[in-house]
Write a protein that holds these residues in place. Structure first.
Motif, PDB file in Angstrom:
ATOM      1  N   TRP A 154     -25.085  33.710  25.639  1.00 53.47           N
ATOM      2  CA  TRP A 154     -25.490  33.865  24.528  1.00 53.47           C
ATOM      3  C   TRP A 154     -25.353  32.661  23.517  1.00 53.47           C
ATOM      4  CZ3 TRP A 154     -24.695  33.578  19.016  1.00 53.47           C
ATOM      5  CH2 TRP A 154     -25.726  34.594  18.373  1.00 53.47           C
ATOM      6  N   ALA A 157     -29.558  30.278  18.063  1.00 55.88           N
ATOM      7  CA  ALA A 157     -30.901  29.437  17.776  1.00 55.88           C
ATOM      8  C   ALA A 157     -30.746  27.996  17.424  1.00 55.88           C
ATOM      9  CB  ALA A 157     -32.069  30.045  17.152  1.00 55.88           C
ATOM     10  N   LYS A 158     -31.356  26.959  17.948  1.00 53.54           N
ATOM     11  CA  LYS A 158     -31.067  25.738  17.614  1.00 53.54           C
ATOM     12  C   LYS A 158     -29.994  25.036  18.381  1.00 53.54           C
ATOM     13  CE  LYS A 158     -35.190  25.496  15.344  1.00 53.54           C
ATOM     14  NZ  LYS A 158     -36.325  24.964  16.044  1.00 53.54           N
ATOM     15  N   ASN A 176     -35.639  30.869  27.448  1.00 53.37           N
ATOM     16  CA  ASN A 176     -34.843  30.779  26.193  1.00 53.37           C
ATOM     17  C   ASN A 176     -34.577  29.391  25.763  1.00 53.37           C
ATOM     18  OD1 ASN A 176     -34.564  31.687  23.418  1.00 53.37           O
ATOM     19  ND2 ASN A 176     -32.445  32.299  23.585  1.00 53.37           N
ATOM     20  N   GLU A 178     -36.118  25.496  24.462  1.00 57.71           N
ATOM     21  CA  GLU A 178     -37.518  24.978  23.972  1.00 57.71           C
ATOM     22  C   GLU A 178     -38.416  24.157  25.333  1.00 57.71           C
ATOM     23  OE1 GLU A 178     -38.715  21.660  20.654  1.00 57.71           O
ATOM     24  OE2 GLU A 178     -37.154  23.094  20.262  1.00 57.71           O
ATOM     25  N   VAL A 199     -34.243  28.472  21.967  1.00 57.83           N
ATOM     26  CA  VAL A 199     -35.162  28.919  20.999  1.00 57.83           C
ATOM     27  C   VAL A 199     -35.032  29.993  19.926  1.00 57.83           C
ATOM     28  CG1 VAL A 199     -37.633  30.092  21.104  1.00 57.83           C
ATOM     29  CG2 VAL A 199     -36.883  28.459  22.991  1.00 57.83           C
ATOM     30  N   GLN A 200     -34.450  30.998  20.441  1.00 59.78           N
ATOM     31  CA  GLN A 200     -33.925  31.993  19.382  1.00 59.78           C
ATOM     32  C   GLN A 200     -32.678  32.685  19.917  1.00 59.78           C
ATOM     33  OE1 GLN A 200     -36.692  35.018  19.939  1.00 59.78           O
ATOM     34  NE2 GLN A 200     -36.246  35.451  21.945  1.00 59.78           N
ATOM     35  N   ASP A 201     -31.723  33.102  18.662  1.00 64.69           N
ATOM     36  CA  ASP A 201     -30.685  33.897  19.085  1.00 64.69           C
ATOM     37  C   ASP A 201     -30.489  34.856  20.431  1.00 64.69           C
ATOM     38  OD1 ASP A 201     -29.754  32.746  16.612  1.00 64.69           O
ATOM     39  OD2 ASP A 201     -29.507  34.397  15.548  1.00 64.69           O
TER      40      ASP A 201
END
Length: 220
Positions: A154, A157-158, A176, A178, A199-201
């Motif tokens: 986990w 994001a970023k 997940n 980019e 990309v996202q949490d």
């Protein structure tokens, strides 16, 4: 920085302090909290003692008229391991020592930054220990480790992640990120996977069928 000795589970990683550029004291302190056993490589001992760290093992080839015995009293009890074999680096010898002692994992600091040849060697040599020791190399900007064939973790994001092949790594599929990969190859010197972003949490999933692939969790 005080002594790290606390009774802990035997499955926790040892800490290897190499002889490259020093990391921030806060990072060193965090790793000491999780590491019940500290191995220092060769002449790095002088810098380590400035941090008031209790050292368990001093290991190296002890060349350049280096005398390890002068630290015995100050660091008692201290195990001194003389490893004159020039066919392996001191870091490899430390990995071998931990495997022989039954450690399942190792955190490594001060293994990057001073000399490019040492940095590249230290980062790439962990591939040879894939089945023997879980190794993570830390510095102030990166956390580097060898990926298993199937990996899930986990991330927010970023988060910046880099995939670095050691030679040729094939059959890479990611989720997940980019810039996704779909059963593709990365080849050192020809095609890399630097500076990808989550990309996202949530879970990042990375699979590869063959070869050795490093994951670098990086901050600027």
């Amino acid at each position: 920085m005080s002594s790290h000795h606390i009774v802990r589970d035997d499955q926790e990683p040892a800490l290897i302090i190499a002889n490259g550029a020093e990391c921030h004291p806060e990072l060193l302190g965090q790793l000491l909290e999780w590491s019940p056993w500290v191995v220092v490589l060769d002449s790095a001992i002088e810098r380590v003692l400035d941090y008031n760290i209790k050292v368990d093992v001093l290991l190296g080839d002890f060349d350049r008229d280096f005398d390890p015995n002068k630290y015995l009293e100050k660091q008692f009890p201290l195990e001194i391991i003389h490893t004159p074999d020039q066919n392996k680096t001191d870091l490899e010898k430390a990995f071998d020592y931990l495997i022989e002692k039954g450690f399942p994992a190792a955190n490594v600091v001060w293994a990057t930054g001073k000399r490019a040849d040492h940095t590249i060697t230290n980062l790439t040599t962990i591939a040879a220990y894939r089945e023997k020791l879980k190794i993570v190399i830390h510095d102030d900007h990166s956390k580097v480790y060898l990926l298993p064939r199937s990996f899930k973790k986990w991330y927010p994001a970023k988060t910046k992640l880099s995939l670095v092949p050691l030679g040729l790594a094939e059959g890479i599929t990611t989720q997940n990120l980019e810039y996704p990969l779909n059963n593709e190859s990365l080849h050192m010197g020809y095609r890399h996977g630097n500076s990808n972003l989550v990309v996202q949490d949530g879970l990042v999933c990375i699979e590869h069928h063959s070869g050795d692939l490093l994951l670098m969790e990086c901050v600027d």
